[in-house]
Scaffold this motif. Structure first.
Motif, PDB file in Angstrom:
ATOM      1  N   ALA A  43       0.838  -1.205   0.000  1.00  0.00           N
ATOM      2  CA  ALA A  43       0.000   0.000   0.000  1.00  0.00           C
ATOM      3  C   ALA A  43       0.870   1.251   0.000  1.00  0.00           C
ATOM      4  N   LEU A  44       1.938   1.256   0.808  1.00  0.00           N
ATOM      5  CA  LEU A  44       2.862   2.394   0.809  1.00  0.00           C
ATOM      6  C   LEU A  44       3.548   2.556  -0.548  1.00  0.00           C
ATOM      7  N   ALA A  45       3.921   1.439  -1.163  1.00  0.00           N
ATOM      8  CA  ALA A  45       4.605   1.503  -2.457  1.00  0.00           C
ATOM      9  C   ALA A  45       3.752   2.219  -3.499  1.00  0.00           C
ATOM     10  N   VAL A  46       2.452   1.996  -3.486  1.00  0.00           N
ATOM     11  CA  VAL A  46       1.569   2.618  -4.478  1.00  0.00           C
ATOM     12  C   VAL A  46       1.181   4.034  -4.082  1.00  0.00           C
ATOM     13  N   SER A  47       0.940   4.243  -2.778  1.00  0.00           N
ATOM     14  CA  SER A  47       0.444   5.548  -2.344  1.00  0.00           C
ATOM     15  C   SER A  47       1.529   6.616  -2.303  1.00  0.00           C
ATOM     16  N   GLN A  48       2.819   6.237  -2.103  1.00  0.00           N
ATOM     17  CA  GLN A  48       3.864   7.257  -2.050  1.00  0.00           C
ATOM     18  C   GLN A  48       5.141   6.869  -2.770  1.00  0.00           C
ATOM     19  N   GLY A  49       5.120   5.760  -3.515  1.00  0.00           N
ATOM     20  CA  GLY A  49       6.232   5.441  -4.403  1.00  0.00           C
ATOM     21  C   GLY A  49       7.407   4.715  -3.786  1.00  0.00           C
ATOM     22  N   ALA A  50       7.346   4.379  -2.524  1.00  0.00           N
ATOM     23  CA  ALA A  50       8.431   3.641  -1.865  1.00  0.00           C
ATOM     24  C   ALA A  50       7.818   2.805  -0.748  1.00  0.00           C
ATOM     25  N   PRO A  51       8.399   1.624  -0.529  1.00  0.00           N
ATOM     26  CA  PRO A  51       9.511   0.977  -1.240  1.00  0.00           C
ATOM     27  C   PRO A  51       9.054   0.472  -2.608  1.00  0.00           C
ATOM     28  N   SER A  52       9.943  -0.141  -3.335  1.00  0.00           N
ATOM     29  CA  SER A  52       9.606  -0.672  -4.645  1.00  0.00           C
ATOM     30  C   SER A  52       8.579  -1.800  -4.518  1.00  0.00           C
ATOM     31  N   LEU A  53       7.493  -1.723  -5.292  1.00  0.00           N
ATOM     32  CA  LEU A  53       6.465  -2.771  -5.240  1.00  0.00           C
ATOM     33  C   LEU A  53       7.039  -4.107  -5.696  1.00  0.00           C
ATOM     34  N   ALA A  54       7.853  -4.092  -6.740  1.00  0.00           N
ATOM     35  CA  ALA A  54       8.484  -5.325  -7.208  1.00  0.00           C
ATOM     36  C   ALA A  54       9.406  -5.885  -6.130  1.00  0.00           C
ATOM     37  N   GLY A  55      10.121  -4.983  -5.435  1.00  0.00           N
ATOM     38  CA  GLY A  55      10.987  -5.439  -4.360  1.00  0.00           C
ATOM     39  C   GLY A  55      10.207  -6.081  -3.234  1.00  0.00           C
ATOM     40  N   VAL A  56       9.044  -5.522  -2.899  1.00  0.00           N
ATOM     41  CA  VAL A  56       8.187  -6.099  -1.859  1.00  0.00           C
ATOM     42  C   VAL A  56       7.778  -7.513  -2.242  1.00  0.00           C
ATOM     43  N   VAL A  57       7.356  -7.703  -3.483  1.00  0.00           N
ATOM     44  CA  VAL A  57       6.903  -9.019  -3.937  1.00  0.00           C
ATOM     45  C   VAL A  57       8.053 -10.018  -3.914  1.00  0.00           C
ATOM     46  N   LEU A  58       9.211  -9.626  -4.471  1.00  0.00           N
ATOM     47  CA  LEU A  58      10.339 -10.557  -4.544  1.00  0.00           C
ATOM     48  C   LEU A  58      10.865 -10.932  -3.149  1.00  0.00           C
ATOM     49  N   VAL A  59      10.965  -9.957  -2.264  1.00  0.00           N
ATOM     50  CA  VAL A  59      11.454 -10.241  -0.911  1.00  0.00           C
ATOM     51  C   VAL A  59      10.459 -11.110  -0.160  1.00  0.00           C
ATOM     52  N   ALA A  60       9.177 -10.792  -0.266  1.00  0.00           N
ATOM     53  CA  ALA A  60       8.153 -11.572   0.430  1.00  0.00           C
ATOM     54  C   ALA A  60       8.124 -13.011  -0.082  1.00  0.00           C
ATOM     55  N   ALA A  61       8.213 -13.171  -1.397  1.00  0.00           N
ATOM     56  CA  ALA A  61       8.187 -14.521  -1.967  1.00  0.00           C
ATOM     57  C   ALA A  61       9.416 -15.313  -1.547  1.00  0.00           C
ATOM     58  N   SER A  62      10.594 -14.664  -1.569  1.00  0.00           N
ATOM     59  CA  SER A  62      11.820 -15.365  -1.182  1.00  0.00           C
ATOM     60  C   SER A  62      11.773 -15.777   0.285  1.00  0.00           C
ATOM     61  N   ALA A  63      11.312 -14.865   1.149  1.00  0.00           N
ATOM     62  CA  ALA A  63      11.241 -15.170   2.577  1.00  0.00           C
ATOM     63  C   ALA A  63      10.230 -16.279   2.846  1.00  0.00           C
ATOM     64  N   ALA A  64       9.093 -16.238   2.158  1.00  0.00           N
ATOM     65  CA  ALA A  64       8.074 -17.280   2.342  1.00  0.00           C
ATOM     66  C   ALA A  64       8.623 -18.642   1.925  1.00  0.00           C
ATOM     67  N   LEU A  65       9.334 -18.680   0.795  1.00  0.00           N
ATOM     68  CA  LEU A  65       9.914 -19.940   0.339  1.00  0.00           C
ATOM     69  C   LEU A  65      10.953 -20.446   1.343  1.00  0.00           C
ATOM     70  N   CYS A  66      11.824 -19.559   1.812  1.00  0.00           N
ATOM     71  CA  CYS A  66      12.840 -19.975   2.792  1.00  0.00           C
ATOM     72  C   CYS A  66      12.180 -20.505   4.062  1.00  0.00           C
ATOM     73  N   GLY A  67      11.133 -19.843   4.522  1.00  0.00           N
ATOM     74  CA  GLY A  67      10.440 -20.297   5.723  1.00  0.00           C
ATOM     75  C   GLY A  67       9.814 -21.659   5.546  1.00  0.00           C
ATOM     76  N   ASP A  68       9.165 -21.882   4.409  1.00  0.00           N
ATOM     77  CA  ASP A  68       8.530 -23.179   4.168  1.00  0.00           C
ATOM     78  C   ASP A  68       9.564 -24.290   4.017  1.00  0.00           C
ATOM     79  N   VAL A  69      10.686 -23.979   3.358  1.00  0.00           N
ATOM     80  CA  VAL A  69      11.747 -24.982   3.206  1.00  0.00           C
ATOM     81  C   VAL A  69      12.378 -25.307   4.565  1.00  0.00           C
ATOM     82  N   LEU A  70      12.544 -24.306   5.422  1.00  0.00           N
ATOM     83  CA  LEU A  70      13.066 -24.558   6.763  1.00  0.00           C
ATOM     84  C   LEU A  70      12.117 -25.445   7.571  1.00  0.00           C
TER      85      LEU A  70
END
Length: 480
Positions: A43-70
């Motif tokens: 919501a912050l990424a769209v409403s004020q331009g930061a952080p990067s929306l793509a960065g939010v998606v990539l970081v969230a997906a990577s962390a979710a995958l690492c958590g599930d693999v752990l």
């Protein structure tokens, strides 16, 4: 001031590492706001331009995958019963639910579980403990993590688009919407799980839940021989498994009858595999779980023996034997007789040997006698006596039936005082008894079994009058 704080957070180089830590931790600790963090930052990424929306998606997906693999790795290395919290009734029920779903619908379960906090923990731990191949788990987990991150970010981005220039309302509304959608999804999936695929019961008014197999076959011996059922109107669940069925008396949390078909010609001699677990088709509170057996001399006594349904091809036999490890098929038994190699455990083998070694088909019915004055222990009334009835066709399928009934009395072994549950020095007694007596004292309808009883030539003048105490297999009577 709050707007300034949010803008400072959004522009901070630490925001994405913090997001990664929250989402990673959320895989183990469901109280962490992983979903909310992804939605809020989107919501912050769209409403004020930061952080990067793509960065939010990539970081969230990577962390979710690492958590599930752990979680998967922990399940593979530690198993599902190492720590105390894993042995709690609802947790073991969740593991049983996850195992059942993974066996049947791996892809859909790994995807949907990612959206439900505790379900994803249970599913990934169970996948690891069940030795699901990494090459199979990893692609599904990666796909689920990416879809989950996109979904959470989409919700936040949509709210941020609708509330441009208002970071505080955008964050608050996006989190509320995400939580509401998550609760709705959880409720829908739970309802679907509870109402899935009931099948018709042959007994009027008795629910029969979805099967793990065809269950006990009443025509197995060539003549109709229905599963014994309670003579009185008591709430029960009929649970079909592979080659056997359990009639669970939910108020007592124990079976009041079980029936298994044994094909001696195709029995497989398999090593013991399987762990005790709750049957997910029945509420955990209606099953006698691990808390009853902790820190005492009580055994989880198989009612249907592990070996008995283990026939057919090797895969079928193994699956059937592992299904005997549901708590619905267990009853508290004093270790003095449950671990004894003597009469009680060998009755089925004795009948098989009598009627033709490995060529015989036998149907065996077993359960505790659930009596109102059974001693209370940890919220469960411990059965003092168990009954068993074996039936076979005297000359091949379709020929006249013969049956023999037995009672085992563990009263002398039961001592519920001082949390001991089992007396230190005692004994048990085994009887061959008229099936009509067993039916009367156990409160069950045995149908044709009473007519086939090898002891039924002359009815006893009173219950117990013709009971034969057994000291050796040679004392057993198997012919009229």
């Amino acid at each position: 001031m709050i707007d300034d704080a949010l803008r400072g957070l959004a522009d901070s180089p630490a925001v994405l590492p913090l997001l990664f830590a929250l989402v990673l931790g959320d895989a183990f600790l469901v109280i962490l706001p992983g979903e909310a963090a992804v939605t809020a930052l989107a919501a912050l990424a769209v409403s004020q331009g930061a952080p990067s929306l793509a960065g939010v998606v990539l970081v969230a997906a990577s962390a979710a995958l690492c958590g599930d693999v752990l979680c998967y790795t922990v399940g593979r290395r530690v198993g599902l019963d190492r720590w105390t919290w894993m042995r709690r009734p609802r947790v073991t029920a969740a593991f049983a639910w996850a195992r059942d779903r993974l066996d049947r619908r791996t892809a859909s379960v790994l995807f949907t579980a990612r959206f439900i906090p505790f379900a994803r923990l249970a599913v990934n731990l169970t996948a690891g403990a069940g030795r699901m191949p990494v090459r199979r788990h990893l692609p599904f987990a990666a796909g689920a993590a990416l879809v989950w991150a996109l979904y959470q970010a989409f919700v936040g981005a949509l709210v941020g688009q609708l509330l441009p220039g208002a970071p505080v309302p955008a964050v608050v509304v996006s989190v509320v919407v995400a939580l509401a959608l998550g609760a709705l999804l959880d409720a829908v999936l739970t309802r679907l799980a509870r109402t899935r695929g009931a099948v018709r019961s042959p007994w009027k008014g008795v629910p029969m839940t979805e099967t793990y197999g065809p269950g006990y076959d009443p025509g197995f011996l060539g003549s109709p021989l229905p599963l014994p059922m309670p003579a009185a109107d008591v709430p029960v669940e009929v649970l079909p498994y592979l080659h056997f069925s359990v009639v669970l008396q939910t108020a007592r949390r124990l079976a009041c009858a079980t029936g298994v078909n044994i094909d001696g010609a195709s029995l497989e001699d398999l090593p013991r595999t399987g762990d005790w677990e709750y049957d997910p088709r029945v509420d955990a509170d209606a099953q006698c779980g691990p808390e009853v057996y902790a820190r005492n001399d009580l055994d989880r006594g198989h009612l249907v023996r592990r070996r008995d349904p283990g026939w057919g091809d090797e895969s079928t036999a193994r699956e059937a034997t592992e299904q005997t490890f549901f708590f619905t098929n267990a009853a508290p038994q004093a270790s003095g007789f449950n671990q004894s190699p003597d009469l009680w455990l060998g009755l089925e083998d004795h009948v098989l040997a009598y009627a033709g070694a490995n060529r015989l088909r036998v149907s065996v019915f077993t359960a505790p006698m659930l009596e109102d004055d059974d001693p209370l222990y940890r919220g469960v009334r411990l059965p003092r006596r168990f009954w068993k009835i074996a039936a076979w066709a005297t000359d091949g399928p379709g020929s006249p039936l013969a049956a023999a009934g037995f009672v085992l009395d563990q009263s002398r072994l039961i001592d519920t005082g001082e949390e001991r549950a089992v007396a230190p020095l005692a004994g048990f007694r085994t009887f061959q008894a008229p099936i009509t007596d067993i039916a009367a004292e156990a409160g069950i309808d045995v149908g044709l079994l009473a007519e086939a009883d090898v002891l039924a030539l002359v009815p006893a003048s009173r219950p117990g009058a013709s009971w034969r105490e057994l000291d050796d297999p040679a004392d057993i009577r198997l012919s009229r």
